[in-house]
Design an enzyme around this catalytic site. Structure first.
Site, mmCIF file in Angstrom:
data_model
loop_
_atom_site.group_PDB
_atom_site.id
_atom_site.type_symbol
_atom_site.label_atom_id
_atom_site.label_comp_id
_atom_site.label_asym_id
_atom_site.label_seq_id
_atom_site.Cartn_x
_atom_site.Cartn_y
_atom_site.Cartn_z
ATOM 1 N N ASP A 199 9.555 2.980 1.645
ATOM 2 C CA ASP A 199 8.418 3.819 2.045
ATOM 3 C C ASP A 199 8.227 3.471 3.450
ATOM 4 O O ASP A 199 7.629 2.626 3.902
ATOM 5 C CB ASP A 199 7.060 3.026 1.330
ATOM 6 C CG ASP A 199 5.977 3.990 1.404
ATOM 7 O OD1 ASP A 199 5.953 4.837 2.380
ATOM 8 O OD2 ASP A 199 4.870 3.895 0.843
ATOM 9 N N PHE A 249 0.888 -1.289 0.062
ATOM 10 C CA PHE A 249 -0.014 0.112 0.007
ATOM 11 C C PHE A 249 0.708 1.091 0.048
ATOM 12 O O PHE A 249 1.688 1.424 0.886
ATOM 13 C CB PHE A 249 -0.704 0.169 1.089
ATOM 14 C CG PHE A 249 -2.001 1.273 1.226
ATOM 15 C CD1 PHE A 249 -2.922 1.307 0.584
ATOM 16 C CD2 PHE A 249 -1.622 2.369 1.840
ATOM 17 C CE1 PHE A 249 -3.578 2.289 0.403
ATOM 18 C CE2 PHE A 249 -2.108 3.449 1.745
ATOM 19 C CZ PHE A 249 -3.558 3.468 1.013
ATOM 20 N N LYS A 255 2.885 11.729 6.471
ATOM 21 C CA LYS A 255 2.010 11.597 7.892
ATOM 22 C C LYS A 255 2.513 12.229 9.150
ATOM 23 O O LYS A 255 2.252 13.513 9.422
ATOM 24 C CB LYS A 255 1.648 10.077 8.059
ATOM 25 C CG LYS A 255 1.129 9.274 7.068
ATOM 26 C CD LYS A 255 0.632 7.941 7.306
ATOM 27 C CE LYS A 255 -0.237 7.167 6.519
ATOM 28 N NZ LYS A 255 -1.479 7.917 5.902
#
Length: 410
Positions: free
Chosen positions: A231, A146, A260
């Site tokens: 990531d 993801f 984030k």
């Protein structure tokens, strides 16, 4: 639609259902105030936030240092565009680069933008530096990945909900099983420019690869002249007890995508970090963003970096990890079938014969703890890094109550 007074959770939920796109299925909680690890709904009910905005709130809600940085910058300037310099961008990039051990930072806004940027950099590096023939670059990606929801990224997703009905899809990606070094090695060709990997797959339920996978991948990428792109959007910035999840095994990637928590839960901030030999394939006019690197985002991001530079939050997450694991593993066989923990991040597989992950999260919310389900029977726990041991016990004890009650009701 006429304006009416909204006073209850349900009235806000009903309005949202009428006028907002149905791209989420949220729990029936309408947050109106938040402070630290706690949030309050419109009816005055208080909840412990054990999700932290998918790790966007690593320092809790409205951390005073981050709010102060944002307020101070709001009184000075918020946006210049990159047509001009601003006095916040340089210090932010300098200190973020130092924090993650790289020479250069390219700031963006969202995590998906950071991944898209990293893919562009990897492809251009492949053509200009490695010498891959034009328009043939390949990137090896992992099953269960993801990385966001843009068209290119969902092109290599194997999640039907994210992937299906959005074609035609972007070519150039080769998928291999997550954590399988032999499969990655077999997939690498002379046209491979990068391997894109989540050190821990968060959306997949906090899936942690076997020890030695990341060091082995680093060695393989170096040997085959392929960029290792990590990531760290969910796993990075203290969540796993180290600044970056790669650091748990002493691994250094060629590029990191960050996001984030970099925005402190205040503003979207993301970045790609790499050394100059990789980053410098990007030249004026070849990539950009109106909002990327804006002074407000840079000021907040810099304040986040300063919090992490002390190492205090990383150390706290590492210190609580054994206790967190112990408390959760005690539930195995009592409504829980498996647990994965790294730092203050856990994936808990609920026995599907007892209840679904969504049902568990609804029951947790009724008892004052917020969490999120994924892939049917798994729930994710990612409380703020500011949580105390006693507060963490509230999370695990409440989960124990929920699964025990569900098991007893079978």
């Amino acid at each position: 639609m006429t304006e009416t007074a909204l006073t209850t959770n349900q009235s806000f939920i009903d309005l949202e259902d009428q006028v907002a796109a149905h791209n989420y299925s949220p729990l029936p909680v309408v947050v109106t105030e938040a402070e630290g690890i706690w949030v309050t709904d419109v009816e005055g009910n208080r909840y412990l936030d054990a999700l932290s905005g998918y790790s966007a709130l690593n320092f809790g809600h409205r951390h005073p240092d981050l709010v102060a940085a944002a307020k101070a910058q709001l009184d000075r300037s918020t946006l210049t565009s990159r047509a001009f310099h601003n006095d916040q961008l340089g210090p932010f990039c300098r200190d973020l680069a130092a924090l993650v051990g790289k020479e250069s930072v390219l700031p963006m806004n969202t995590g998906a933008e950071a991944v898209e940027t990293a893919l562009k950099i990897a492809r251009k590096w492949g053509y200009l530096v490695k010498g891959v023939p034009a328009d043939t670059a390949e990137v090896v990606v992992m099953s269960g990945n993801f990385h966001g929801r843009t068209t290119t990224i969902i092109s290599f997703s194997d999640d039907p909900e994210a992937h299906d009905h959005y074609g035609p899809y972007t070519p150039g990606f080769v998928t291999v099983p997550y954590g399988d070094l032999a499969a990655i090695e077999a997939a690498i060709t002379d046209h491979t420019v990068a391997v894109l990997v989540e050190p821990i797959q968060g959306e997949q339920g906090v899936q942690i690869p076997k020890e030695g996978f990341l060091p082995g991948l680093r060695e393989l990428c170096t040997e085959r002249n392929v960029l290792m792109v990590a990531d760290e959007i969910q796993s990075g910035l203290g969540r796993t007890g180290t600044t970056l999840a790669c650091g748990y095994e002493g691994v250094e990637a060629d590029m990191y995508t960050l996001g984030k928590a970099l925005g402190g839960g205040i503003i979207p901030v993301s970045a790609v970090a790499a050394d100059r030999k990789v980053m410098d394939v990007i030249t004026p006019g070849t990539h950009g963003s109106t909002f990327g690197g804006n002074p407000l985002a840079a000021a907040v991001g810099h304040a986040v970096v300063k919090l992490l530079a002390t190492g205090e939050h990383q150390a706290h997450a590492a210190e609580l990890e054994p206790y967190f694991r112990e408390q959760l593993e005690a539930l195995i066989g009592k409504g829980v079938v498996a647990v994965r923990v790294r730092g203050l991040w856990a994936g808990v597989d609920i026995d599907p014969d007892v209840m679904t992950g969504k049902a568990a999260c609804k029951a947790l919310a009724k008892k004052g703890v917020l969490a999120k389900d994924t892939h049917g029977s798994t729930i994710r726990l990612a409380p703020p890094l500011t949580i105390t041991k006693d507060e963490l016990t509230v999370v695990t004890d409440t989960l124990a109550e929920v699964v025990a009650e569900a098991a007893a009701a079978r």
